[in-house]
Scaffold this motif. Structure first.
Motif, PDB file in Angstrom:
ATOM      1  N   ASP A   3       0.847  -1.193   0.000  1.00 45.91           N
ATOM      2  CA  ASP A   3       0.000   0.000   0.000  1.00 45.91           C
ATOM      3  C   ASP A   3       0.885   1.246   0.000  1.00 45.91           C
ATOM      4  N   THR A  27      -6.461   7.835  -6.265  1.00 45.59           N
ATOM      5  CA  THR A  27      -5.007   7.851  -6.407  1.00 45.59           C
ATOM      6  C   THR A  27      -4.576   9.072  -7.219  1.00 45.59           C
ATOM      7  N   ASN A  43      -3.713   2.081  -4.499  1.00 47.82           N
ATOM      8  CA  ASN A  43      -4.788   1.944  -3.511  1.00 47.82           C
ATOM      9  C   ASN A  43      -5.118   0.473  -3.316  1.00 47.82           C
ATOM     10  N   VAL A  44      -4.096  -0.318  -3.006  1.00 46.92           N
ATOM     11  CA  VAL A  44      -4.310  -1.757  -2.865  1.00 46.92           C
ATOM     12  C   VAL A  44      -5.238  -2.095  -1.706  1.00 46.92           C
ATOM     13  N   ARG A  45      -5.421  -1.183  -0.777  1.00 47.45           N
ATOM     14  CA  ARG A  45      -6.316  -1.450   0.357  1.00 47.45           C
ATOM     15  C   ARG A  45      -7.759  -1.644  -0.080  1.00 47.45           C
ATOM     16  N   GLN A  84      -6.583  -9.047  -5.446  1.00 46.11           N
ATOM     17  CA  GLN A  84      -5.157  -8.785  -5.295  1.00 46.11           C
ATOM     18  C   GLN A  84      -4.326 -10.006  -5.685  1.00 46.11           C
ATOM     19  N   PHE A 117      -0.465   4.343  -0.862  1.00 46.94           N
ATOM     20  CA  PHE A 117      -1.480   5.371  -1.061  1.00 46.94           C
ATOM     21  C   PHE A 117      -0.900   6.760  -0.808  1.00 46.94           C
TER      22      PHE A 117
END
Length: 148
Positions: free
Chosen positions: A24, A110, A30-32, A39, A26
């Motif tokens: 992450d 993002t 914005n992998v959260r 994922q 961020f």
């Protein structure tokens, strides 16, 4: 010279994607907002597709380098089709039906450096860099095939 250039770029391409998929950073990414399944799927599919050019070059087989260049060219075409057609023309195509929702959920918060084009989903900085790495990796593999 071309071999080293290709090895560095293809490894950078693979590592960059895996980092931006797993870590992450961020607001860069914005992998959260990814589900765990999204994922892992993203990481696995691209580990294989972006790892192939690395293995092709390490095999020192010119034909494999050409196959890698073609594969990266197709990947780049897919990136353009997915990200840039939606940006310039809107998400109109059937396969893009959930693209706006996905973009809104994951990418809209993002860093986006491009000007808005109505409500069209814009490529974020993370993916603009990825697209450049894909293109350069493909060119590097092709140059190695031709001149290496």
């Amino acid at each position: 010279m071309f071999y080293l250039f290709a090895i560095v770029l293809t490894n950078l391409h693979l590592i960059y994607h895996q980092i931006t998929t797993h870590i992450d950073l961020f607001p860069f990414n914005n992998v959260r907002e990814y589900t765990r399944k999204e994922q892992l799927t993203e990481a696995a599919i691209h580990f294989i597709s972006m790892g192939f050019p690395v293995l092709a070059l390490l095999s020192d087989c010119k034909i494999m380098a050409l196959v890698a260049a073609v594969e990266l060219g197709l990947m780049f075409a897919g990136e353009i089709y997915t990200w840039w057609t939606a940006y310039f023309f809107g998400a109109r195509f059937a396969w893009q039906s959930n693209w706006k929702e996905l973009h809104q959920r994951i990418f809209s918060k993002t860093i986006i450096m491009l000007p808005a084009r109505g409500k069209n989903p814009a490529p974020n900085l993370e993916h603009c860099i990825l697209h450049i790495l894909t293109l350069l990796s493909g060119i590097a593999c092709l140059l190695y095939y031709i001149y290496g």
